[in-house]
Scaffold this motif. Structure first.
Motif, PDB file in Angstrom:
ATOM      1  N   LEU A  25       3.017  -3.775  -1.777  1.00  0.00           N
ATOM      2  CA  LEU A  25       4.444  -3.415  -2.594  1.00  0.00           C
ATOM      3  C   LEU A  25       4.629  -2.143  -1.667  1.00  0.00           C
ATOM      4  N   LEU A  26       4.855  -1.443  -2.137  1.00  0.00           N
ATOM      5  CA  LEU A  26       5.051  -0.046  -1.827  1.00  0.00           C
ATOM      6  C   LEU A  26       4.035   1.128  -1.910  1.00  0.00           C
ATOM      7  N   SER A  27       4.553   1.518  -1.551  1.00  0.00           N
ATOM      8  CA  SER A  27       3.914   2.918  -1.699  1.00  0.00           C
ATOM      9  C   SER A  27       4.051   4.551  -1.533  1.00  0.00           C
ATOM     10  N   ASN A  28       3.643   5.270  -1.526  1.00  0.00           N
ATOM     11  CA  ASN A  28       4.721   6.616  -1.197  1.00  0.00           C
ATOM     12  C   ASN A  28       4.750   7.081  -0.371  1.00  0.00           C
ATOM     13  N   ILE A  29       5.120   6.570   0.892  1.00  0.00           N
ATOM     14  CA  ILE A  29       5.452   7.122   2.081  1.00  0.00           C
ATOM     15  C   ILE A  29       7.111   6.682   1.777  1.00  0.00           C
ATOM     16  N   ALA A  49       7.598  -6.283   1.160  1.00  0.00           N
ATOM     17  CA  ALA A  49       6.815  -7.198   1.603  1.00  0.00           C
ATOM     18  C   ALA A  49       5.737  -6.355   2.602  1.00  0.00           C
ATOM     19  N   ARG A  50       5.855  -5.024   2.309  1.00  0.00           N
ATOM     20  CA  ARG A  50       4.758  -4.242   3.838  1.00  0.00           C
ATOM     21  C   ARG A  50       5.103  -2.907   2.770  1.00  0.00           C
ATOM     22  N   VAL A  51       3.233  -2.635   2.953  1.00  0.00           N
ATOM     23  CA  VAL A  51       2.477  -1.235   2.657  1.00  0.00           C
ATOM     24  C   VAL A  51       3.093  -0.090   3.596  1.00  0.00           C
ATOM     25  N   GLY A  52       3.437   1.516   2.947  1.00  0.00           N
ATOM     26  CA  GLY A  52       3.723   2.480   3.541  1.00  0.00           C
ATOM     27  C   GLY A  52       2.688   3.071   3.539  1.00  0.00           C
ATOM     28  N   THR A  53       1.686   3.609   4.639  1.00  0.00           N
ATOM     29  CA  THR A  53       0.776   4.159   4.797  1.00  0.00           C
ATOM     30  C   THR A  53       0.413   4.797   5.542  1.00  0.00           C
ATOM     31  N   THR A  54      -0.358   5.640   5.588  1.00  0.00           N
ATOM     32  CA  THR A  54      -0.350   7.281   7.354  1.00  0.00           C
ATOM     33  C   THR A  54      -2.432   6.713   7.289  1.00  0.00           C
ATOM     34  N   LEU A  55      -2.034   7.065   8.921  1.00  0.00           N
ATOM     35  CA  LEU A  55      -3.603   7.031   9.754  1.00  0.00           C
ATOM     36  C   LEU A  55      -4.061   7.843   8.071  1.00  0.00           C
ATOM     37  N   SER A  57      -5.901   7.301   5.839  1.00  0.00           N
ATOM     38  CA  SER A  57      -5.485   7.221   4.708  1.00  0.00           C
ATOM     39  C   SER A  57      -5.957   5.774   3.641  1.00  0.00           C
ATOM     40  N   GLN A  58      -7.044   5.757   2.963  1.00  0.00           N
ATOM     41  CA  GLN A  58      -7.522   4.386   1.790  1.00  0.00           C
ATOM     42  C   GLN A  58      -6.021   3.438   1.505  1.00  0.00           C
ATOM     43  N   PHE A  59      -5.982   2.597   1.734  1.00  0.00           N
ATOM     44  CA  PHE A  59      -5.095   1.453   1.281  1.00  0.00           C
ATOM     45  C   PHE A  59      -5.118   0.265   1.039  1.00  0.00           C
ATOM     46  N   TYR A  60      -5.123  -0.470  -0.126  1.00  0.00           N
ATOM     47  CA  TYR A  60      -4.989  -1.784  -0.196  1.00  0.00           C
ATOM     48  C   TYR A  60      -3.581  -2.278   0.288  1.00  0.00           C
ATOM     49  N   LEU A  61      -4.555  -3.700   0.711  1.00  0.00           N
ATOM     50  CA  LEU A  61      -3.307  -4.882   1.088  1.00  0.00           C
ATOM     51  C   LEU A  61      -3.779  -6.145   0.631  1.00  0.00           C
ATOM     52  N   LYS A  62      -2.900  -6.464  -0.261  1.00  0.00           N
ATOM     53  CA  LYS A  62      -3.284  -8.553  -0.223  1.00  0.00           C
ATOM     54  C   LYS A  62      -2.683  -9.394   0.363  1.00  0.00           C
ATOM     55  N   TYR A  63      -3.718 -10.464  -0.234  1.00  0.00           N
ATOM     56  CA  TYR A  63      -3.161 -11.043   1.638  1.00  0.00           C
ATOM     57  C   TYR A  63      -2.022 -11.697   1.703  1.00  0.00           C
ATOM     58  N   GLY A  64      -1.820 -11.736   2.981  1.00  0.00           N
ATOM     59  CA  GLY A  64      -0.761 -12.059   4.220  1.00  0.00           C
ATOM     60  C   GLY A  64       0.813 -11.123   4.419  1.00  0.00           C
ATOM     61  N   LYS A  65       0.310 -10.057   3.138  1.00  0.00           N
ATOM     62  CA  LYS A  65       1.236  -8.928   3.220  1.00  0.00           C
ATOM     63  C   LYS A  65       0.734  -8.169   4.628  1.00  0.00           C
ATOM     64  N   THR A  66       2.179  -7.038   5.057  1.00  0.00           N
ATOM     65  CA  THR A  66       1.633  -6.811   5.621  1.00  0.00           C
ATOM     66  C   THR A  66       1.776  -5.020   5.863  1.00  0.00           C
ATOM     67  N   ALA A  67       0.771  -3.733   5.818  1.00  0.00           N
ATOM     68  CA  ALA A  67       0.315  -2.399   5.855  1.00  0.00           C
ATOM     69  C   ALA A  67       2.237  -1.495   7.313  1.00  0.00           C
ATOM     70  N   SER A  71       4.549   6.522  11.284  1.00  0.00           N
ATOM     71  CA  SER A  71       3.852   7.398  12.240  1.00  0.00           C
ATOM     72  C   SER A  71       3.447   6.908  14.122  1.00  0.00           C
ATOM     73  N   GLU A  72       3.326   6.236  13.571  1.00  0.00           N
ATOM     74  CA  GLU A  72       2.623   5.062  14.598  1.00  0.00           C
ATOM     75  C   GLU A  72       3.133   3.879  15.693  1.00  0.00           C
ATOM     76  N   ASN A  73       4.287   3.762  14.398  1.00  0.00           N
ATOM     77  CA  ASN A  73       4.988   2.137  14.681  1.00  0.00           C
ATOM     78  C   ASN A  73       3.965   1.186  15.109  1.00  0.00           C
ATOM     79  N   LEU A  74       3.234   0.809  13.459  1.00  0.00           N
ATOM     80  CA  LEU A  74       2.226  -0.045  13.763  1.00  0.00           C
ATOM     81  C   LEU A  74       1.961  -1.118  12.488  1.00  0.00           C
ATOM     82  N   GLU A  75       2.239  -2.073  12.477  1.00  0.00           N
ATOM     83  CA  GLU A  75       1.661  -2.816  11.556  1.00  0.00           C
ATOM     84  C   GLU A  75       0.231  -4.090  11.303  1.00  0.00           C
ATOM     85  N   ILE A  76      -0.335  -3.694  10.508  1.00  0.00           N
ATOM     86  CA  ILE A  76      -0.908  -4.950  10.251  1.00  0.00           C
ATOM     87  C   ILE A  76      -1.408  -5.579   8.883  1.00  0.00           C
ATOM     88  N   LYS A  77      -1.070  -7.326   9.563  1.00  0.00           N
ATOM     89  CA  LYS A  77      -0.623  -7.786   8.571  1.00  0.00           C
ATOM     90  C   LYS A  77      -2.126  -8.406   8.100  1.00  0.00           C
TER      91      LYS A  77
END
Length: 164
Positions: A25-29, A49-55, A57-67, A71-77
């Motif tokens: 849902l949300l993050s500290n970015i 529907a996206r989680v903001g994160t950084t290189l 850094s461990q983060f949680y991702l729910k099924y079907g959601k995108t991180a 800084s890298e313009n990367l998305e991980i679903k």
């Protein structure tokens, strides 16, 4: 009341306040100017529907959601649970089983890779490299089986993305 809660969440998001683990849902970015404009235009459903994160850094991702790693313009679903044969709690098994998931990787809005990650309970997780530049490590998958089927929507993975 619903609108008040939504406003509080958006204000926390815009202020850059730290949030608890987001589970998709949300993050500290802090949001980019494009994201702020999108929220201001009441078009925040996709952003939430996206989680903001950084290189690194461990983060949680729910099924079907995108991180999103701005800084890298990367998305991980988190796109698929291929197998979950982990030995259920309170059951004696001859093998501890494994869980296999699939992540879709997008860079600059285009899919660049699909990664298959395996986690075997009791073994160290192994990083999987992609784009000759990054690696993803699957650290944990929850919930842990208890003998009843787990709905896809209930799966949450803990991962980290890094540059080796």
């Amino acid at each position: 009341m619903k609108s008040l809660v939504s406003t509080a969440v958006i204000l926390t998001f815009l202020s850059g306040g730290n949030c608890l683990p987001s589970y998709g849902l949300l993050s500290n970015i802090k949001p980019s100017s494009i994201e702020v404009q999108s929220i201001a235009q009441n078009n925040h459903q996709q952003l939430m529907a996206r989680v903001g994160t950084t290189l690194n850094s461990q983060f949680y991702l729910k099924y079907g959601k995108t991180a999103y790693l701005p800084s890298e313009n990367l998305e991980i679903k988190f796109s698929k649970v291929i197998e979950d044969s982990r030995c259920p709690t309170n059951v004696t098994c001859i093998w501890q089983g494994q869980v296999i998931i699939e992540l879709d990787i997008m860079k600059n809005g285009k899919q660049v890779s699909t990664l298959t990650l395996t986690l075997i309970p009791g073994r160290d997780p192994l990083p999987i490299q992609f784009s000759n530049k990054y690696s993803v490590t699957l650290i944990a998958v929850s919930p842990y089986p208890s003998g009843q089927a787990i709905a896809l929507k209930d799966y949450i993975v803990k991962i980290v993305v890094s540059k080796p």
